[in-house]
Design an enzyme around this catalytic site. Structure first.
Site, mmCIF file in Angstrom:
data_model
loop_
_atom_site.group_PDB
_atom_site.id
_atom_site.type_symbol
_atom_site.label_atom_id
_atom_site.label_comp_id
_atom_site.label_asym_id
_atom_site.label_seq_id
_atom_site.Cartn_x
_atom_site.Cartn_y
_atom_site.Cartn_z
ATOM 1 N N ASP A 266 0.859 -1.176 0.000
ATOM 2 C CA ASP A 266 0.000 0.000 0.000
ATOM 3 C C ASP A 266 0.904 1.237 0.000
ATOM 4 O O ASP A 266 2.133 1.137 0.082
ATOM 5 C CB ASP A 266 -0.996 -0.020 1.171
HETATM 6 C C1 BGC Z 1 -5.087 3.210 0.083
HETATM 7 C C2 BGC Z 1 -5.280 2.192 -1.009
HETATM 8 C C3 BGC Z 1 -5.179 2.875 -2.358
HETATM 9 C C4 BGC Z 1 -3.840 3.560 -2.451
HETATM 10 C C5 BGC Z 1 -3.577 4.232 -3.791
HETATM 11 C C6 BGC Z 1 -3.854 4.064 -0.127
HETATM 12 O O1 BGC Z 1 -3.810 5.136 0.755
HETATM 13 O O2 BGC Z 1 -5.044 2.544 1.324
HETATM 14 O O3 BGC Z 1 -6.506 1.531 -0.851
HETATM 15 O O4 BGC Z 1 -5.360 1.945 -3.381
HETATM 16 O O5 BGC Z 1 -3.767 4.544 -1.440
HETATM 17 O O6 BGC Z 1 -4.314 5.368 -3.945
#
Ligand code: BGC
Length: 737
Positions: A266
């Site tokens: 993530d």
């Molecule tokens: C989130 C993810 C997301 C990623 C990209 C993160 O902060 O937890 O779910 O896909 O950002 O935007």
């Protein structure tokens, strides 16, 4: 111009994936391999030169098709190897056309519809050059304080798995290489929904048995189905942050499940291993994540900085890197990117076209849940109403009705409730509008008078309240889940006018509604319904459509009941009406033993306000004659559980029929009810149908004390009905072979 290796391989006809990717891998330097494992945000100022240098495997958040094509050209024509890019974006519930938030879509209990929404989202985002979405989010969510419950498919493993698969089908289509397909991503692996106190990014402590029986099944189902990628959760799972959790990422995902696809971290979750207190510095964070099984790093650059030295020092082996890069190149091959890295400038279909909007309207309609309808207040009959007061901060706000994660929405295309109601009634009903509050959070009651004034002269007050979009989603958690600001006071003020209230709530989570429920004649829960929220809600209010959604998550009476979900354990002292003592019934200085001694709170009832699976209709559905085809089932057999469903009202409508099962005794305690099947059925007025569920005994298996998936012989109860409190029950026995 010299021909790069990808161009050479493309010219060698009929190369299968394995030969293509291994030939390519053989030409790559370590730096280029690590480049493939690195995903950069589009705002990185050196992005173009990094791409040219082969240091980028994927870009996220770029959606301008010309810029993306330029990136793809730099990657496929100007970098040494010519490897095209994965272009990632959070396409969560639509791209330009916005569908209900995922929790709303889950309330439709319709795999077909959820697939249609994801398909349109795929086509519209692929138009812009996106080839990878970070969806579906299949975290089991049992805490409505958690802002990300909005992105979830609710509290139940079966519902979440079924609808999660439907989303993957929609995104990935029949073939990933089609120009309208995008790769899906099962996230956030795993347990993120159990963040303590519903506070985002918080610790999760989930015993392995619970993890395997509740939180992992949707991920296993999507892995088996063929989701292209996984994302590791930010969260700390039982003391080991998932990004560095080799047990989860290697032992379970790779060894047990044999998942072949790529896994992405993530956002900056690798350097966050230092913040967690799990790694001493960014170098060891890169080491832990790589060893644990993260194939691609999102947004940060610890892999680029530290993996070369970690390989040189033999702390990590080159073959670990090769395995990861192979997975990522396989994905690019599957997406057809080596052959076709560019996106056509003419869109596959126009975004927001009539067909897309029709699906958006159907999805919004089928996701609305009717929670109360006193004396058939709804549907409103225009011929019986002369004037309507439309009140509330969400009645005419095209942006707020879209909900969280709508980067690419065309807000101007949203149709609000006020617009749609006016359009629907034309000149036949007088419509007056007062916002009452500037926003859903406002505590300023200055404008209450306007709302009161229009309510006083109206036949019905339609109040459109709830939470504005920013109050749910990532990092947007709440410690109370009442209507925010002074919306309850606004309801009280309108209630005082004596005009009946039809309340429509748009929100990203369950709201505690016990206090206001007696004040409203009807209550329709619309979640954040998306672009076509207004027309869908209007059709439901006036009876051009019949409500059919059912809750995918339990609605508590008060926040203190959380976690509250239907599949709870019985405990040794289950609550019951016979033993429950309300706080007001306690005698002064009564001996403690008078308080029932069961699993309850004194100051609220032990039941939820609205149970999982609940939702009313404008017609009446009756269930009877539940029947098990084999009363003593032998393990390995398929059997049927059926019941008769009758639409005894005078309106054709759809009903979501639910099958629940309870395993009475297990080697580990079993939930009091588990959803084992559901069907959305259409019945004309007066029609009866036999609803049949085929059940394989394997569906009764669970992880036992040794963490083995087994079906244990014993006695079971089964229920069929319209929600999780249904009492139409039968029983059967499961016998060893
Ligand atoms: C989130 C993810 C997301 C990623 C990209 C993160 O902060 O937890 O779910 O896909 O950002 O935007």
């Amino acid at each position: 111009m010299p021909v790069n290796i990808c161009q050479q391989l493309n010219n060698a006809k009929d190369l299968d994936k394995a030969s293509y990717v291994s030939a390519l891998l053989a030409h790559m330097t370590l730096k280029e391999k690590i480049g493939q494992m690195s995903q950069f945000n589009n705002e990185d100022e050196n992005l173009r030169s990094l791409i040219k240098n082969g240091a980028v495997g994927s870009v996220l958040n770029e959606v301008d098709v010309e810029t993306i094509n330029e990136f793809q050209r730099l990657a496929s024509e100007e970098s040494r190897l010519g490897i095209p890019l994965l272009i990632g974006r959070d396409v969560i519930h639509g791209f330009n056309t916005i569908f209900p938030i995922p929790l709303g879509q889950a309330a439709s209990w319709s795999a077909e519809l959820v697939e249609d929404c994801a398909r349109i989202a795929a086509v519209e985002s692929a138009n812009n050059g996106v080839n990878w979405t970070f969806a579906p989010m299949i975290d089991i969510s049992r805490d409505p304080r958690w802002g990300r419950i909005a992105e979830s498919l609710g509290e139940d493993p079966l519902l979440c798995s079924t609808l999660g698969i439907a989303m993957v089908k929609g995104f990935q289509g029949d073939n990933l290489a089609d120009s309208s397909s995008i790769a899906a991503c099962a996230k956030h692996f795993a347990g993120y929904g159990a963040s303590e106190s519903g506070r985002d990014y918080n610790t999760t402590n989930i015993p392995e048995n619970e993890l395997r029986n509740v939180y992992l099944p949707p991920f296993k189902a999507l892995a088996d189905f063929g989701v292209a990628t996984f994302m590791a959760s930010f969260s700390d799972l039982n003391g080991v942050p998932v990004t560095g959790n080799s047990w989860l990422l290697n032992d379970i995902l790779r060894n047990e499940w044999q998942f072949p696809g790529a896994l992405v971290s993530d956002w900056e979750s690798i350097p966050q291993l230092v913040t967690h207190g799990f790694a001493v510095d960014e170098g060891s964070a890169a080491f832990e994540a790589c060893r644990a099984g993260v194939d691609m790093e999102m947004a940060s650059d610890t892999y680029a900085k530290y993996l070369p030295a970690l390989i040189e020092d033999s702390q990590l082996e080159l073959k670990q890197i090769d395995t990861k890069v192979t997975r990522l190149l396989n994905l690019k091959f599957d997406l057809g990117l080596f052959q076709t890295p560019f996106t056509q400038s003419t869109p596959l279909t126009e975004p927001l076209n009539r067909a897309h909007l029709a699906v958006a309207k159907k999805a919004a309609s089928q996701s609305c849940v009717l929670l109360k309808n006193k004396q058939k207040t709804l549907p409103l009959l225009p011929e019986k109403i002369a004037s309507l007061a439309v009140i509330g901060p969400l009645a005419n706000d095209g942006y707020e009705q879209l909900g969280t994660w709508v980067f690419d929405a065309k807000v101007d295309s949203s149709i609000t409730c006020l617009e749609a109601i006016k359009d629907y009634v034309g000149d036949t009903v007088e419509i007056k509008f007062a916002q009452g509050l500037a926003t859903s959070r406002s505590n300023n009651q200055e404008d209450f008078n306007q709302a009161i004034e229009i309510a006083l002269t109206a036949d019905v007050a339609v109040m459109i309240l709830g939470e504005e979009a920013i109050l749910s989603g990532e990092a947007h958690c709440r410690s109370t889940i009442d209507l925010p600001g002074c919306q309850e006071q606004l309801i009280n003020a309108i209630y005082q006018t004596g005009t009946p209230i039809v309340l429509v709530i748009m929100a990203g989570r369950p709201i505690t509604l016990e206090k206001i429920l007696p004040k409203v004649a009807a209550l329709l829960f619309a979640w954040h319904p998306g672009t076509m929220g207004g027309p869908a809600i209007t059709d439901l209010l006036f009876g051009s459509a019949c409500p059919s959604g059912k809750l995918p998550v339990t609605f508590p009476r008060t926040v203190g009941q959380i976690p509250l979900y239907y599949g709870q354990k019985n405990t040794g002292r289950p609550a019951s009406d016979d033993t429950f003592v309300d706080i007001d019934a306690i005698q002064v200085r009564a001996p403690q033993t008078s308080l029932g001694m069961t699993s309850t709170h004194l100051d609220t009832h032990f039941t939820p306000l609205f149970p999982f699976g609940f939702g009313l209709s404008y017609t009446q559905f009756d269930y009877k004659d539940i029947h098990v085809s084999i009363p003593a089932v032998i393990i390995g057999e398929i059997f049927q559980i059926s019941a008769t469903l009758t639409n005894s009202g005078n309106l054709a409508a759809e009903e979501i029929v639910q099958l629940y099962i309870r395993d009475l005794v297990g080697s580990v305690t079993r939930p009091v009810k588990e959803l084992k099947g559901f069907q959305r059925l259409y019945l004309s007025a007066g029609e009866s149908k036999t609803v049949i569920f085929n059940v394989h005994s394997d569906e009764l298996a669970f992880y036992n004390r040794k963490m083995q998936l087994e079906t244990e012989p014993g006695f079971f109860h089964a229920w069929i009905g319209g929600d999780s409190t249904t009492e139409l029950k039968t029983s059967f026995e499961l016998m060893a072979k």
